[in-house]
Design an enzyme around this catalytic site. Structure first.
Site, mmCIF file in Angstrom:
data_model
loop_
_atom_site.group_PDB
_atom_site.id
_atom_site.type_symbol
_atom_site.label_atom_id
_atom_site.label_comp_id
_atom_site.label_asym_id
_atom_site.label_seq_id
_atom_site.Cartn_x
_atom_site.Cartn_y
_atom_site.Cartn_z
ATOM 1 N N ASP A 62 0.101 -4.805 -1.059
ATOM 2 C CA ASP A 62 0.968 -3.927 -1.823
ATOM 3 C C ASP A 62 1.033 -4.483 -3.249
ATOM 4 O O ASP A 62 0.671 -5.636 -3.491
ATOM 5 C CB ASP A 62 2.358 -3.928 -1.171
ATOM 6 N N ASP A 75 3.923 -3.630 -6.142
ATOM 7 C CA ASP A 75 5.265 -3.958 -6.614
ATOM 8 C C ASP A 75 6.021 -4.793 -5.588
ATOM 9 O O ASP A 75 6.170 -4.400 -4.432
ATOM 10 C CB ASP A 75 6.047 -2.678 -6.907
ATOM 11 N N THR A 110 -1.069 0.774 -3.047
ATOM 12 C CA THR A 110 0.215 0.917 -3.711
ATOM 13 C C THR A 110 0.738 2.346 -3.664
ATOM 14 O O THR A 110 -0.049 3.301 -3.651
ATOM 15 C CB THR A 110 0.114 0.453 -5.182
ATOM 16 N N LYS A 135 3.231 5.750 2.150
ATOM 17 C CA LYS A 135 3.918 4.859 3.080
ATOM 18 C C LYS A 135 5.283 5.461 3.415
ATOM 19 O O LYS A 135 5.936 6.021 2.547
ATOM 20 C CB LYS A 135 4.103 3.483 2.440
#
Length: 219
Positions: free
Chosen positions: A14, A16, A107, A139
């Site tokens: 991922d 962030d 992401t 996600k």
């Protein structure tokens, strides 16, 4: 100190909260959104983490006719605001150890935002980046992780995934990968998973015929 070694063919990250600390920007962005619409900032911020921007807007402005315009406004603000973005400790060192063909970024940000934030943090993009622009379902749907593994010529079952948020951990679990929690998230999605404070606790020692040997040290 608890240690474990995991064999993986590929590593999927991922962005962030995992590779890039963008918490200052994320908080500014979503608190301003909440203020504009009379929403509770803390609630919106907790829900936004790890989700595509458009999905977060839709969840908090259900049925809004201007949802697309609001999403575009937020994305433009995030792309232009890189103040305070830094790499997560250990990210630079870990990524420098990895063969280019063995890792990817997955992401919930769009491609332009991913490029801006990785650059602001001094991190190079890998050859495979799966962003919100590449998937139909973000996600916690596993589509992004499945697609990244496919693009690297592997399966998700051969991957270790590094994630910091519930939506991403659920996506990684559903894909069949082996998730590792980065940071302090302790919700139901993290139960039973290995955990590291940051990426200083992760090293890759060597390649074998099976792939990468990933050593995880719990501090």
């Amino acid at each position: 100190m608890d240690q474990r070694v995991i064999t993986a063919r590929i590593l999927l990250f991922d962005m962030d909260g995992t590779l890039v600390d963008s918490s200052a920007v994320v908080e500014r962005t979503w608190r301003l959104f909440a203020e504009r619409h009379g929403l509770d900032g803390a609630t919106v911020l907790a829900d936004a983490h790890g989700r595509p921007t458009a999905e977060t807007v839709a969840r908090h402005l259900p049925g809004a006719t201007d949802a697309a315009a609001e999403t575009a406004r937020i994305v433009a603000s995030e792309v232009s605001d890189v103040d305070g973005i830094v790499p997560v400790p250990g990210a630079v060192e870990l990524l420098s150890q990895l063969p280019a063909a063995n890792w990817a970024v997955v992401t919930s940000a769009g491609r332009e935002l991913a490029e801006r934030r990785m650059a602001a943090a001094g991190l190079n993009l890998p050859g495979v980046v799966v962003s919100a622009d590449d998937v139909r379902s973000g996600k916690p749907d596993p589509e992004g992780y499945l697609l990244a593994a496919e693009r690297l010529g592997a399966t998700a079952a051969e991957a270790v995934v590094f994630e910091d948020a519930a939506a991403g951990l659920l996506a990684a679990r559903s894909s069949g990968a082996s998730p590792v929690v980065v940071g302090g998230h302790d919700g139901p999605a993290a139960v039973g998973l290995p955990r590291v404070e940051d990426l200083r606790s992760v090293t890759t020692d060597r390649r074998t015929h099976d792939g990468l040997l990933v050593q995880i040290r719990n501090r």
